[in-house]
Design a protein around this motif. Sequence first.
Motif, short mmCIF file in Angstrom:
data_model
loop_
_atom_site.label_atom_id
_atom_site.label_comp_id
_atom_site.label_asym_id
_atom_site.label_seq_id
_atom_site.Cartn_x
_atom_site.Cartn_y
_atom_site.Cartn_z
N GLN A 63 0.95 -1.23 -0.16
CA GLN A 63 0.04 -0.06 0.20
C GLN A 63 0.99 1.20 0.09
O GLN A 63 0.37 2.43 -0.33
CB GLN A 63 -0.97 -0.05 1.23
N VAL A 64 1.99 1.11 0.71
CA VAL A 64 2.88 2.38 0.52
C VAL A 64 3.30 2.61 -0.83
O VAL A 64 3.57 3.65 -1.24
CB VAL A 64 4.54 2.07 1.63
N ALA A 65 3.72 1.32 -1.30
CA ALA A 65 4.20 1.40 -2.81
C ALA A 65 2.97 1.86 -3.60
O ALA A 65 3.26 2.99 -4.55
CB ALA A 65 4.94 0.38 -3.37
N ASP A 66 2.03 1.54 -3.58
CA ASP A 66 0.85 1.96 -4.46
C ASP A 66 0.36 3.41 -4.40
O ASP A 66 0.11 4.40 -5.26
CB ASP A 66 -0.42 1.10 -4.09
N THR A 67 0.43 3.90 -2.91
CA THR A 67 0.39 5.30 -2.66
C THR A 67 1.52 6.34 -3.39
O THR A 67 0.90 7.35 -3.96
CB THR A 67 0.27 5.53 -1.24
N MET A 68 2.39 5.89 -3.44
CA MET A 68 3.66 6.76 -4.10
C MET A 68 3.27 6.59 -5.61
O MET A 68 3.43 7.43 -6.28
CB MET A 68 4.95 6.29 -3.64
N SER A 69 3.02 5.22 -6.37
CA SER A 69 2.62 5.31 -7.71
C SER A 69 1.44 6.36 -8.12
O SER A 69 1.64 6.77 -9.08
CB SER A 69 2.52 3.83 -7.95
N ASP A 70 0.43 6.10 -7.10
CA ASP A 70 -0.82 6.96 -7.50
C ASP A 70 -0.24 8.56 -7.32
O ASP A 70 -0.77 9.23 -8.32
CB ASP A 70 -2.02 6.97 -6.47
N LYS A 71 0.55 8.77 -6.34
CA LYS A 71 0.98 10.43 -6.29
C LYS A 71 1.58 10.61 -7.56
O LYS A 71 1.45 11.70 -7.91
CB LYS A 71 1.73 10.42 -5.12
N MET A 72 2.64 9.73 -8.01
CA MET A 72 3.42 10.15 -8.94
C MET A 72 2.58 10.44 -10.50
O MET A 72 2.78 11.17 -11.31
CB MET A 72 4.59 9.15 -9.40
N VAL A 73 1.64 9.34 -10.40
CA VAL A 73 0.86 9.32 -11.92
C VAL A 73 0.00 10.76 -11.86
O VAL A 73 -0.12 11.69 -12.70
CB VAL A 73 -0.02 8.27 -11.81
N ALA A 74 -0.56 11.09 -10.51
CA ALA A 74 -1.24 12.35 -10.18
C ALA A 74 -0.63 13.77 -10.52
O ALA A 74 -1.20 14.58 -11.08
CB ALA A 74 -2.14 12.26 -9.13
N ARG A 75 0.61 13.62 -10.31
CA ARG A 75 1.33 14.81 -10.28
C ARG A 75 2.18 14.88 -11.42
O ARG A 75 2.86 15.99 -11.71
CB ARG A 75 2.55 14.80 -8.94
N HIS A 76 1.99 13.89 -12.64
CA HIS A 76 2.87 13.93 -13.85
C HIS A 76 1.66 13.85 -14.94
O HIS A 76 1.92 12.97 -15.88
CB HIS A 76 3.95 13.09 -13.96
#
Length: 271
Positions: A92-105
């Motif tokens: 879930q930590v990894a998924d949260t970061m992945s979601d954040k990077m997609v949303a911010r790029h």
Amino acid sequence: MSDDLIHDPNGGMPRLVEIMRRLRDPETGCPWDLEQTFATIAPYTIEEAYEVADAIEREAWDELKGELGDLLFQSVFHAQIASERGLFTFDQVADTMSDKMVARHPHVFGDESRDKSAEQQTQDWEAIKAQERAARARGGVLDDVAMGLPALMRAVKLQKRAARVGFDWPSTDQVIDKIVEEAQELREATSPDHQHEEFGDLLFVMANLARHLDIDPEEALRAANAKFTRRFRSIEAALAQQGKRPEDSDLAEMDALWDAAKLAEKAPGKT
């Protein structure tokens, strides 16, 4: 689970997560690891991040892999504690970061144009972060500047946030004037507590000057530390040639040797 994964040299991320789980096993784990909490591990996390930065600064690429592994292990350790408490898992930590990077790029993973400067991308990034803070009902300009950051780094972040809403000096000249003012106030301080306060004010304005000059103050201070270390070692080496140590010398002699080391560094062709 068998020990096959534990001893698989190519086990990758699943191997590391399983090792951490085993270290925290209440019956068969390591007593030291079992005693740790978020709070006790946090200082190690900060230390490991600095060791990564140190390896990069020294261009010690052979060491960097290990230092990055040490830092990754800290994330795994925190995630394991969280998992045991029913808070979240490493995935879930990894998924949260992945979601954040997609949303911010959106210019990479969405339909926005990539035809923009790095400066514009930074502005867009900050705008997206501001929207995220508002969605979390943390609308204050300074609300989520982490308290645990190194003080100098946090000062710059606080100032950047304030500058985005217009609370900033328009020129470096005004910042330098403020430095002079704060230095005079420090000179005139009449008690240890007053000196402590004025010294903090002076450091805060120095951080602001670094921001105006587009200088990373942490990086600049690390470079100054390295220069001091290099030149002081030159003093020690010069004294050793005379069969002396620094404590056998005096300030005048060491100051002259310092100037010689400084001159040697600035000699033509010196890199």
